[in-house]
Motif scaffolding. Structure first.
Motif, PDB file in Angstrom:
ATOM      1  N   ASP A   1       0.944  -1.338   0.110  1.00 10.52           N
ATOM      2  CA  ASP A   1       0.089  -0.009   0.376  1.00 10.52           C
ATOM      3  C   ASP A   1       0.759   0.953  -0.472  1.00 10.52           C
ATOM      4  OD1 ASP A   1      -2.512  -1.442   0.197  1.00 10.52           O
ATOM      5  OD2 ASP A   1      -2.061  -1.747   2.365  1.00 10.52           O
ATOM      6  N   VAL A   2       1.865   1.088  -0.841  1.00 10.13           N
ATOM      7  CA  VAL A   2       2.918   2.050  -0.930  1.00 10.13           C
ATOM      8  C   VAL A   2       1.758   3.214  -1.915  1.00 10.13           C
ATOM      9  CG1 VAL A   2       5.574   3.598  -1.871  1.00 10.13           C
ATOM     10  CG2 VAL A   2       4.578   1.046  -0.273  1.00 10.13           C
ATOM     11  N   SER A   3       1.893   4.790  -1.430  1.00  9.69           N
ATOM     12  CA  SER A   3       1.261   5.722  -2.708  1.00  9.69           C
ATOM     13  C   SER A   3       2.735   7.243  -2.594  1.00  9.69           C
ATOM     14  CB  SER A   3       0.222   6.229  -2.361  1.00  9.69           C
ATOM     15  OG  SER A   3      -1.028   4.879  -2.134  1.00  9.69           O
ATOM     16  N   PHE A   4       2.436   7.768  -3.452  1.00 11.70           N
ATOM     17  CA  PHE A   4       3.220   9.121  -3.152  1.00 11.70           C
ATOM     18  C   PHE A   4       3.679   9.804  -4.621  1.00 11.70           C
ATOM     19  CE2 PHE A   4       6.539   5.645  -3.938  1.00 11.70           C
ATOM     20  CZ  PHE A   4       7.220   6.763  -4.736  1.00 11.70           C
ATOM     21  N   GLU A   5       3.836  10.779  -4.763  1.00  9.63           N
ATOM     22  CA  GLU A   5       4.258  11.589  -5.858  1.00  9.63           C
ATOM     23  C   GLU A   5       5.434  12.513  -6.048  1.00  9.63           C
ATOM     24  OE1 GLU A   5       0.407  13.759  -6.761  1.00  9.63           O
ATOM     25  OE2 GLU A   5      -0.550  12.344  -7.436  1.00  9.63           O
ATOM     26  N   ILE A   6       6.550  12.258  -7.387  1.00 11.08           N
ATOM     27  CA  ILE A   6       7.074  13.292  -6.867  1.00 11.08           C
ATOM     28  C   ILE A   6       6.946  13.863  -8.280  1.00 11.08           C
ATOM     29  CG2 ILE A   6       9.379  12.886  -7.676  1.00 11.08           C
ATOM     30  CD1 ILE A   6       9.715  10.380  -5.703  1.00 11.08           C
ATOM     31  N   LYS A   7       7.464  15.016  -8.182  1.00 14.50           N
ATOM     32  CA  LYS A   7       7.223  16.159  -9.527  1.00 14.50           C
ATOM     33  C   LYS A   7       8.282  16.291  -9.256  1.00 14.50           C
ATOM     34  CE  LYS A   7       3.437  18.835  -7.192  1.00 14.50           C
ATOM     35  NZ  LYS A   7       2.338  18.589  -7.902  1.00 14.50           N
ATOM     36  N   ARG A   8       8.552  16.755 -10.911  1.00 15.97           N
ATOM     37  CA  ARG A   8       9.544  17.253 -11.925  1.00 15.97           C
ATOM     38  C   ARG A   8      10.962  17.643 -11.469  1.00 15.97           C
ATOM     39  NH1 ARG A   8       9.784  15.671 -17.368  1.00 15.97           N
ATOM     40  NH2 ARG A   8       7.889  15.936 -17.351  1.00 15.97           N
ATOM     41  N   GLY A   9      11.451  17.183 -11.403  1.00 15.98           N
ATOM     42  CA  GLY A   9      12.520  18.790 -10.570  1.00 15.98           C
ATOM     43  C   GLY A   9      13.272  18.226  -9.646  1.00 15.98           C
ATOM     44  N   GLU A  10      12.067  17.625  -8.899  1.00 20.20           N
ATOM     45  CA  GLU A  10      12.639  17.189  -7.366  1.00 20.20           C
ATOM     46  C   GLU A  10      13.757  16.321  -6.521  1.00 20.20           C
ATOM     47  OE1 GLU A  10       8.221  18.391  -5.124  1.00 20.20           O
ATOM     48  OE2 GLU A  10       9.083  16.526  -5.262  1.00 20.20           O
ATOM     49  N   CYS A  11      14.434  16.259  -5.794  1.00 24.58           N
ATOM     50  CA  CYS A  11      15.510  15.806  -4.993  1.00 24.58           C
ATOM     51  C   CYS A  11      14.969  15.008  -3.789  1.00 24.58           C
ATOM     52  CB  CYS A  11      17.034  16.208  -4.830  1.00 24.58           C
ATOM     53  SG  CYS A  11      18.782  15.129  -4.600  1.00 24.58           S
ATOM     54  N   VAL A  12      14.662  13.494  -4.140  1.00 25.29           N
ATOM     55  CA  VAL A  12      14.091  13.289  -3.422  1.00 25.29           C
ATOM     56  C   VAL A  12      14.928  12.047  -2.110  1.00 25.29           C
ATOM     57  CG1 VAL A  12      11.942  12.000  -2.031  1.00 25.29           C
ATOM     58  CG2 VAL A  12      11.139  14.010  -4.131  1.00 25.29           C
ATOM     59  N   GLY A  13      14.755  12.160  -1.406  1.00 21.62           N
ATOM     60  CA  GLY A  13      15.696  10.701  -0.538  1.00 21.62           C
ATOM     61  C   GLY A  13      14.909  10.208  -0.013  1.00 21.62           C
ATOM     62  N   ILE A  14      15.424   8.843   0.215  1.00 21.33           N
ATOM     63  CA  ILE A  14      14.731   7.362   0.280  1.00 21.33           C
ATOM     64  C   ILE A  14      15.260   7.126   1.442  1.00 21.33           C
ATOM     65  CG2 ILE A  14      13.056   5.522  -0.228  1.00 21.33           C
ATOM     66  CD1 ILE A  14      13.220   6.589  -3.190  1.00 21.33           C
ATOM     67  N   ILE A  15      14.761   7.085   2.424  1.00 22.84           N
ATOM     68  CA  ILE A  15      15.222   6.405   4.196  1.00 22.84           C
ATOM     69  C   ILE A  15      14.446   5.195   4.687  1.00 22.84           C
ATOM     70  CG2 ILE A  15      16.729   8.740   4.135  1.00 22.84           C
ATOM     71  CD1 ILE A  15      14.770   9.870   6.401  1.00 22.84           C
ATOM     72  N   GLY A  16      14.850   4.526   5.210  1.00 24.02           N
ATOM     73  CA  GLY A  16      14.476   3.593   6.514  1.00 24.02           C
ATOM     74  C   GLY A  16      15.416   2.997   6.469  1.00 24.02           C
TER      75      GLY A  16
END
Length: 426
Positions: free
Chosen positions: A63-78
């Motif tokens: 059940d993973v849901s998200f949106e990422i916009k153009r030009g964003e730098c997104v970190g994924i941690i855990g």
């Protein structure tokens, strides 16, 4: 036109885990394998309603849901096993999801494992063209960027050597250079950059920053290095046990992550913590902070006075530990020390000569700004023997106080410590 370049809806990935039957030998003969196979076929048709007790469903993502916009730098941690790499593999089309839907606009370049997409028998030169073709680039596009790729990777001397002879660091140099320079709309990078040396890591991080800010492309970056994530990413996604726990600004998400890690570590009291550097002669068994009224505090305020208390147990009562150094460090969400007190700084080392006791450090005008911090507790004997050292000992939450006696709280976004000064014009 929407700026959303990645949209993930109700994503799930299920794996089937097999378990060996209890009492079954680790090594079996071919006749046993054939017999077991025949039995399983018979059972499948005679008892279809029974489930296989040796197989278990495991949801790496759910059940993973998200949106990422153009030009964003997104970190994924855990934490390890949270599902970070599985998510990147699905976004990179390496593996298929079990449930859910993904919408991606543009080409994706992935750097997930050392040597991914390289053919070991081909040279570095040939692998640049191979990788480019895999990314959907024409030969003309690759040729145009070829010199930049080689210069960035710093492997010109070995360009016509088969990559099977490359070190892991050389693999990473070339793989990252190809992925970053062939202009994919989305760049996906896993922890693989940790293989490179410090100078090349810095170079790669600078390039990823340019890719996002100057070239308007999207970067997804997985790392356990919170300082790197903080420096590079404006947004952060926190995965926990295959589910999204938080999506927000990087500082907010990292603080939440550190609080969770500390809470997990502190399920056991400090006396039973295994993740410590300890001589087993003296142990720190408790830590807390008192105000001027000797009451324990869970939230501190800048400008107030506090007493930091370490309780210890001595397992060598017959021995006197003289010239003991006590140290308490406070670290920010980048794991950098922002506050440090040590007994030898003020020539106040002490002795431990009883079975149990308290070590107190009185701090005047506590000078940390608003934020979530962690602690490192340390005891050593004569600077030569570490008696005990515990990282992530306790989370400290600090709220704004009247440190300057003017009502100003300083600038927590710019600095973590507060300092008074007298300003004079002449």
């Amino acid at each position: 036109m929407s700026d959303t370049i990645i949209r993930v809806e109700n994503l799930g990935k299920k794996y089937i885990i097999g378990h060996q039957q209890e009492g079954r030998s680790q090594y079996v003969a071919l006749r046993d394998v054939i017999a077991e196979g025949a039995k399983s076929v018979v059972k499948r048709f005679t008892k279809p309603q029974e489930s296989n007790s040796n197989r278990e469903e495991f949801w790496a993502l759910k059940d993973v849901s998200f949106e990422i916009k153009r030009g964003e730098c997104v970190g994924i941690i855990g934490r390890n096993g949270a599902g970070k790499s599985t998510l990147l593999k699905i976004l990179s089309r390496i593996t298929e999801p079990t449930t859910g839907r993904i919408s991606i606009k543009g080409r994706v370049a992935s750097l997930l494992e050392v040597g991914t997409g390289f053919h070991p028998e081909l040279t570095g030169r040939e692998n640049i063209y191979l990788n480019g073709a895999i990314l959907g680039m024409s030969r003309a596009e690759i040729k145009k960027k070829f010199d930049e790729i080689v210069a960035f990777a710093e492997v010109e001397k070995f360009l016509d050597t088969p990559v099977k002879h490359y070190s892991s660091g050389m693999y990473v140099r070339l793989a990252f250079a190809v992925a970053a320079h062939l202009e994919p709309e989305i760049l996906v990078v896993d922890e693989v950059l940790a293989v490179g040396d410090a100078a090349f890591q810095k170079k790669c991080l600078g390039k990823m920053g340019d890719v996002a800010t100057k070239e308007g492309r999207t970067v997804l970056f997985v790392s356990h290095n919170m300082a790197t994530v903080q420096n590079l990413c404006s947004q952060c996604l926190y995965l926990n046990s295959g589910k999204i726990k938080e999506v927000n600004s990087t500082e907010f998400v990292i603080n939440q992550y550190l609080v969770d890690i500390s809470s997990e570590s502190n399920k056991d009291s400090l006396a039973f913590r295994k993740d410590r550097q300890c001589s087993n002669k003296v142990k720190i068994v408790n830590f807390y902070i008192l105000d001027d009224c000797r009451e324990k505090q869970s939230v501190l305020q800048s400008g107030n006075n506090y007493t930091f208390v370490m309780e210890y147990e001595n397992y060598c009562v017959e021995k006197i530990f003289d010239d003991v150094i006590g140290s308490i460090a406070i670290t920010d969400n980048r794991n950098e020390i922002t506050f440090l007190i040590r007994s030898n700084f003020t020539d106040q080392n002490f002795s431990i000569n009883q079975q149990k006791g308290y070590i107190e450090a009185q701090v005047k005008d506590f000078n940390l700004t608003t934020g979530i911090y962690n602690t490192i507790l340390f005891l050593s004997h004569r600077e030569t023997e570490i008696l005990d050292c515990i990282s992530n000992a306790c989370i400290i939450q600090v709220e704004a106080g009247d440190f300057f006696n003017t009502g100003s709280i300083g600038l927590p976004s710019h600095c973590k410590t507060l300092t008074r000064a007298d300003w004079i014009t002449k």
